[in-house]
Design an enzyme around this catalytic site. Structure first.
Site: not given
Length: 147
Positions: A34, A36, A59, A103
């Protein structure tokens, strides 16, 4: 997808970025699927997190949550740092879009991973104190973990 002013501020001007040369606890969490990955560094003295920094590949929301998480635990006891939840990180940032909640979960897990490493370096089994840190390896790339 709208971000709060605080998210944008922490993304544009992240706090506590970089490696911490004298760290005595380092934790890395994330998932390349993904995109991260968070690495958290802590320097603990007398049970207090005196210094904290991070390196995040991901991100803007991942960078903002890492930055905010470091601000929230700097100068705190290990016990207080372990009480920090992903929800508290999100609240401090005035919220995150639902698709970016993972996140904040990674930020919470990165702190726990760094504290676990700190305890391991002290010869202490971290699991009874920190708990088990879940792996984030969802095949669908959602990386939501245990939100």
């Amino acid at each position: 997808m709208a971000y709060s002013e605080k998210v944008m501020e922490h993304f544009a001007n992240p706090r506590n970025v970089g490696e911490l040369e004298d760290a005595n606890g380092i934790g890395e969490v994330g998932n390349p699927k993904c995109g991260d990955i968070m690495k958290m560094y802590i320097k603990v003295e007398n049970g207090i997190i005196e210094k904290v920094s991070f390196k995040t590949f991901g991100c803007g929301a991942a960078i903002a949550t890492s930055s905010m998480a470091t601000e929230l635990i700097k100068g705190k006891s290990i016990d207080d740092a372990l009480k920090l939840t992903n929800k508290a990180v999100m609240e401090a940032l005035d919220g995150l879009p639902p698709v970016k909640v993972h996140c904040s979960v990674l930020a919470e897990q990165a702190i726990k991973a760094a504290v676990s490493d700190y305890y391991k370096r002290q010869g202490i089994d971290p699991e009874p104190i920190v708990g088990k840190i879940p792996e984030c390896d969802h095949e669908d790339g959602s990386c939501g973990c245990s939100v």
